[in-house]
Design a protein around this motif. Structure first.
Motif, PDB file in Angstrom:
ATOM      1  N   MET A   1       0.963   6.716   4.771  1.00 18.92           N
ATOM      2  CA  MET A   1       0.730   5.429   4.149  1.00 18.92           C
ATOM      3  C   MET A   1       0.894   4.345   5.211  1.00 18.92           C
ATOM      4  O   MET A   1       1.928   4.256   5.854  1.00 18.92           O
ATOM      5  N   GLN A   2      -0.113   3.537   5.379  1.00 18.19           N
ATOM      6  CA  GLN A   2      -0.096   2.485   6.393  1.00 18.19           C
ATOM      7  C   GLN A   2       0.517   1.225   5.811  1.00 18.19           C
ATOM      8  O   GLN A   2       0.108   0.735   4.775  1.00 18.19           O
ATOM      9  N   SER A  26       6.517  -5.350   4.437  1.00 19.94           N
ATOM     10  CA  SER A  26       6.621  -4.295   3.416  1.00 19.94           C
ATOM     11  C   SER A  26       5.358  -4.182   2.577  1.00 19.94           C
ATOM     12  O   SER A  26       5.417  -3.893   1.382  1.00 19.94           O
ATOM     13  N   SER A  27       4.188  -4.422   3.190  1.00 20.76           N
ATOM     14  CA  SER A  27       2.950  -4.324   2.417  1.00 20.76           C
ATOM     15  C   SER A  27       2.166  -3.082   2.809  1.00 20.76           C
ATOM     16  O   SER A  27       2.200  -2.632   3.952  1.00 20.76           O
ATOM     17  N   THR A  28       1.483  -2.544   1.828  1.00 21.64           N
ATOM     18  CA  THR A  28       0.621  -1.383   2.011  1.00 21.64           C
ATOM     19  C   THR A  28      -0.819  -1.826   1.779  1.00 21.64           C
ATOM     20  O   THR A  28      -1.110  -2.489   0.781  1.00 21.64           O
ATOM     21  N   LEU A  33      -5.473   3.993   0.279  1.00 22.08           N
ATOM     22  CA  LEU A  33      -5.114   4.881  -0.830  1.00 22.08           C
ATOM     23  C   LEU A  33      -6.250   5.117  -1.814  1.00 22.08           C
ATOM     24  O   LEU A  33      -6.319   6.168  -2.434  1.00 22.08           O
ATOM     25  N   ARG A  34      -7.111   4.100  -1.981  1.00 22.33           N
ATOM     26  CA  ARG A  34      -8.229   4.233  -2.927  1.00 22.33           C
ATOM     27  C   ARG A  34      -9.336   3.266  -2.538  1.00 22.33           C
ATOM     28  O   ARG A  34      -9.133   2.362  -1.735  1.00 22.33           O
ATOM     29  N   ASP A  38     -16.097  -4.086  -1.804  1.00 21.75           N
ATOM     30  CA  ASP A  38     -16.360  -4.656  -0.472  1.00 21.75           C
ATOM     31  C   ASP A  38     -15.947  -6.116  -0.355  1.00 21.75           C
ATOM     32  O   ASP A  38     -15.702  -6.605   0.742  1.00 21.75           O
ATOM     33  N   ASN A  39     -15.894  -6.833  -1.483  1.00 20.68           N
ATOM     34  CA  ASN A  39     -15.557  -8.259  -1.428  1.00 20.68           C
ATOM     35  C   ASN A  39     -14.051  -8.511  -1.574  1.00 20.68           C
ATOM     36  O   ASN A  39     -13.623  -9.646  -1.734  1.00 20.68           O
ATOM     37  N   GLN A  40     -13.229  -7.437  -1.506  1.00 25.11           N
ATOM     38  CA  GLN A  40     -11.789  -7.586  -1.678  1.00 25.11           C
ATOM     39  C   GLN A  40     -11.009  -6.898  -0.570  1.00 25.11           C
ATOM     40  O   GLN A  40     -11.449  -5.889  -0.018  1.00 25.11           O
ATOM     41  N   GLU A  41      -9.831  -7.463  -0.279  1.00 18.85           N
ATOM     42  CA  GLU A  41      -8.778  -6.807   0.492  1.00 18.85           C
ATOM     43  C   GLU A  41      -7.555  -6.850  -0.409  1.00 18.85           C
ATOM     44  O   GLU A  41      -7.218  -7.910  -0.952  1.00 18.85           O
ATOM     45  N   VAL A  42      -6.885  -5.702  -0.596  1.00 21.35           N
ATOM     46  CA  VAL A  42      -5.773  -5.621  -1.536  1.00 21.35           C
ATOM     47  C   VAL A  42      -4.557  -5.038  -0.840  1.00 21.35           C
ATOM     48  O   VAL A  42      -4.641  -4.010  -0.164  1.00 21.35           O
ATOM     49  N   PHE A  43      -3.432  -5.703  -1.034  1.00 18.48           N
ATOM     50  CA  PHE A  43      -2.163  -5.261  -0.458  1.00 18.48           C
ATOM     51  C   PHE A  43      -1.127  -5.197  -1.571  1.00 18.48           C
ATOM     52  O   PHE A  43      -1.096  -6.052  -2.457  1.00 18.48           O
ATOM     53  N   ALA A  44      -0.271  -4.177  -1.527  1.00 17.59           N
ATOM     54  CA  ALA A  44       0.799  -4.039  -2.511  1.00 17.59           C
ATOM     55  C   ALA A  44       2.124  -3.949  -1.772  1.00 17.59           C
ATOM     56  O   ALA A  44       2.207  -3.381  -0.676  1.00 17.59           O
ATOM     57  N   HIS A  45       3.149  -4.517  -2.380  1.00 13.07           N
ATOM     58  CA  HIS A  45       4.496  -4.400  -1.833  1.00 13.07           C
ATOM     59  C   HIS A  45       4.904  -2.935  -1.930  1.00 13.07           C
ATOM     60  O   HIS A  45       4.647  -2.277  -2.937  1.00 13.07           O
ATOM     61  N   ALA A  46       5.553  -2.423  -0.905  1.00 15.62           N
ATOM     62  CA  ALA A  46       5.893  -1.002  -0.863  1.00 15.62           C
ATOM     63  C   ALA A  46       6.940  -0.610  -1.912  1.00 15.62           C
ATOM     64  O   ALA A  46       7.011   0.556  -2.302  1.00 15.62           O
TER      65      ALA A  46
END
Length: 194
Positions: A1-2, A26-28, A33-34, A38-46
């Motif tokens: 996981m990056q 602390s973002s992934t 993962l999935r 194309d019009n989005q970049e998504v990051f989640a807190h680990a």
């Protein structure tokens, strides 16, 4: 996981390097993962259920600049099936001073704070989420750049999110982290917009 942002803040490339911004620690990167549109970049807190979405949307010429953040917030409420009375509210909309923004190409920038009662994956359980929304208007590129920070305030025990939150040992993202992201958003390649 990056994960990104575990080191001192430095701009993270977005959309193949056409944009960059400082992503909180602390973002992934969810694209590892999935599939992400194309019009989005998504990051989640680990370790919390927080997320940040950077999205390129069609410029809404029929909406006045001062009303555009609310327009996009209500569009998100519709996507979240949170349009019934009491399921969403806007608490604050402020202009972002252009002198504090790296994205000099925008004609205006706005930050909205609000809340929505949302369910994940069409579950019955609903979570109360504070939504901080940053909007950059670029009519010369027929684009609105929307940055959304989803910050859950209460998670229903029946929600699929309940098991994924283990935030006791990790600092959650703050509004200041989000403001840093908005202020550091930089355009490197206008070819991104077609």
């Amino acid at each position: 996981m990056q994960t990104v942002g575990d080191n001192p803040p430095r701009p993270h490339p977005l959309f193949g390097g056409a944009l960059s911004t400082v992503i909180p620690s602390s973002s992934t990167d969810i694209s590892t993962l999935r599939d992400i549109p194309d019009n989005q970049e998504v990051f989640a807190h680990a370790h919390t259920d927080q997320s940040i979405i950077v999205e390129l949307l069609e410029y809404q010429a029929q909406v006045a600049d001062q009303d555009a953040a609310r327009y996009h917030f209500e569009d998100i409420a519709g996507s979240n099936k949170a349009l019934e009375p009491g399921a969403f509210q806007v608490t604050n909309i402020i202009p972002l001073p252009k002198s504090e923004l790296s994205l000099s190409q925008c004609i205006s920038g706005w930050m909205l704070t609000g809340a929505q009662s949302v369910s994940k994956f069409n579950e019955e359980a609903r979570n109360t989420v504070t939504i901080h929304l940053g909007l950059f208007r670029l009519p010369q590129f027929s684009t609105d750049i929307l940055v959304t920070f989803n910050d859950p305030q209460s998670i229903d025990v029946e929600s699929s999110s309940a098991s994924s939150v283990s935030g006791t040992h990790t600092e959650p993202w703050t509004v200041q982290d989000f403001q840093t992201l908005l202020q550091s958003l930089t355009l490197h390649d206008p070819g991104l917009f077609g």
